[in-house]
Design an enzyme around this catalytic site. Sequence first.
Site, PDB file in Angstrom:
ATOM      1  N   LYS A   1      -7.454  11.069   7.325  1.00 27.73           N
ATOM      2  CA  LYS A   1      -6.368  10.098   7.172  1.00 27.73           C
ATOM      3  C   LYS A   1      -6.398   9.403   5.761  1.00 27.73           C
ATOM      4  CE  LYS A   1      -2.970   7.773   8.972  1.00 27.73           C
ATOM      5  NZ  LYS A   1      -3.071   6.950  10.300  1.00 27.73           N
ATOM      6  N   LEU A   2      -5.416   9.365   5.531  1.00 27.16           N
ATOM      7  CA  LEU A   2      -5.184   8.327   4.170  1.00 27.16           C
ATOM      8  C   LEU A   2      -3.597   7.769   3.952  1.00 27.16           C
ATOM      9  CD1 LEU A   2      -3.813  10.547   2.611  1.00 27.16           C
ATOM     10  CD2 LEU A   2      -5.625  10.676   1.068  1.00 27.16           C
ATOM     11  N   SER A   3      -3.517   7.056   3.150  1.00 27.92           N
ATOM     12  CA  SER A   3      -2.113   6.312   2.881  1.00 27.92           C
ATOM     13  C   SER A   3      -1.587   7.231   2.104  1.00 27.92           C
ATOM     14  CB  SER A   3      -2.352   4.820   2.463  1.00 27.92           C
ATOM     15  OG  SER A   3      -2.553   4.876   1.036  1.00 27.92           O
TER      16      SER A   3
ATOM     17  N   THR B   1      -0.018   2.552   1.272  1.00 23.24           N
ATOM     18  CA  THR B   1       1.636   2.439   1.224  1.00 23.24           C
ATOM     19  C   THR B   1       2.028   0.895   1.318  1.00 23.24           C
ATOM     20  OG1 THR B   1       1.358   4.822   2.072  1.00 23.24           O
ATOM     21  CG2 THR B   1       3.468   3.663   2.280  1.00 23.24           C
ATOM     22  N   ALA B   2       1.511   0.232   2.265  1.00 26.45           N
ATOM     23  CA  ALA B   2       2.105  -1.201   2.370  1.00 26.45           C
ATOM     24  C   ALA B   2       2.234  -1.584   0.903  1.00 26.45           C
ATOM     25  CB  ALA B   2       1.245  -1.851   3.137  1.00 26.45           C
TER      26      ALA B   2
ATOM     27  N   HIS C   1      -0.314  -2.127  11.299  1.00 28.50           N
ATOM     28  CA  HIS C   1      -0.815  -1.690  12.414  1.00 28.50           C
ATOM     29  C   HIS C   1      -0.655  -2.814  13.623  1.00 28.50           C
ATOM     30  CE1 HIS C   1      -2.743   1.598  10.416  1.00 28.50           C
ATOM     31  NE2 HIS C   1      -3.799   1.007   9.770  1.00 28.50           N
TER      32      HIS C   1
END
Length: 291
Positions: free
Chosen positions: A55-57, A123-124, A162
């Site tokens: 998983k990654l952004s 991404t945030a 989250h």
Amino acid sequence: MKLTLGFSPCPNDTFIFDALIHRKIDTGGIAFDVQYRDVETLNEKAFRGELDITKLSYHAFAYAVNDYELLDAGSALGRGVGPLLIAKDPELARELQELLATAGKPTDREKNLKIGIPGKYTTANFLLGLAFPALQHKVALVFSDIEQALLDGVIDLGLIIHENRFTYEAKGLYKVVDLGDFWEQTTNSPIPLGGIVIKRGLDEQLKLTVNRLIRESVQFAFAHPKSGLDYIRSYAQEMEEEVMYKHIDLYVNRYSEHLGTEGRRAIQEMFDQARARQLIPPTDKRLFLTA
């Protein structure tokens, strides 16, 4: 065969991967060596090429695209699911809301605000740069520590992701802007948050098999949503079942099963905007595993 797999301990990821790693579906002899890490740590591992699948952004994917390609299954995209910029001071929240609404020029005070972010390559943080390019005084923190840092006065603003979406108001904190809403209003696309990528160098058939297995794991979770409850709870920051499933409902949806045309278009839009602003390096690599 054993493959290394990294994902976060957050409820959306454990919900997605429960059936896969606990062999509630037939994995065809493939075993997975799981590493649970926060997203920014997973991003850094991807930059070093340490994991077979991770998983990654989506922001970080731009820096790992030479070594990894994106699976159709397992992603977190959606509407109303974006990161939130929050403040302890309601007057500051209103001031920044007005600045964003009027596209005004920030004052020196606003430029010097200290913002706690969940990681440089999240991404945030990319979305924060689109909305407030002048806010550059950023401090990277573990996402679950941001609310407390704001309450303690260590930072002026917090960028939360989250399950903290559901807890900040109860702690007396104020929303400045939902950056997911900001993205949706400017692009008319769902917000791409995180995806699952796989090493380009692996056998092509194996990559397709892993993509299928993750899709089947998502489908199993949709069909049996309480099957992994104890497992999900064991890793969740917020232990209340209602909060965990609110989190899951926000981040696990049809795009998690298959990106589809709309999901792919949103990801491509994010890459195109980032390249246009020279926020990410250029690449000639394909983004997606399948055509």
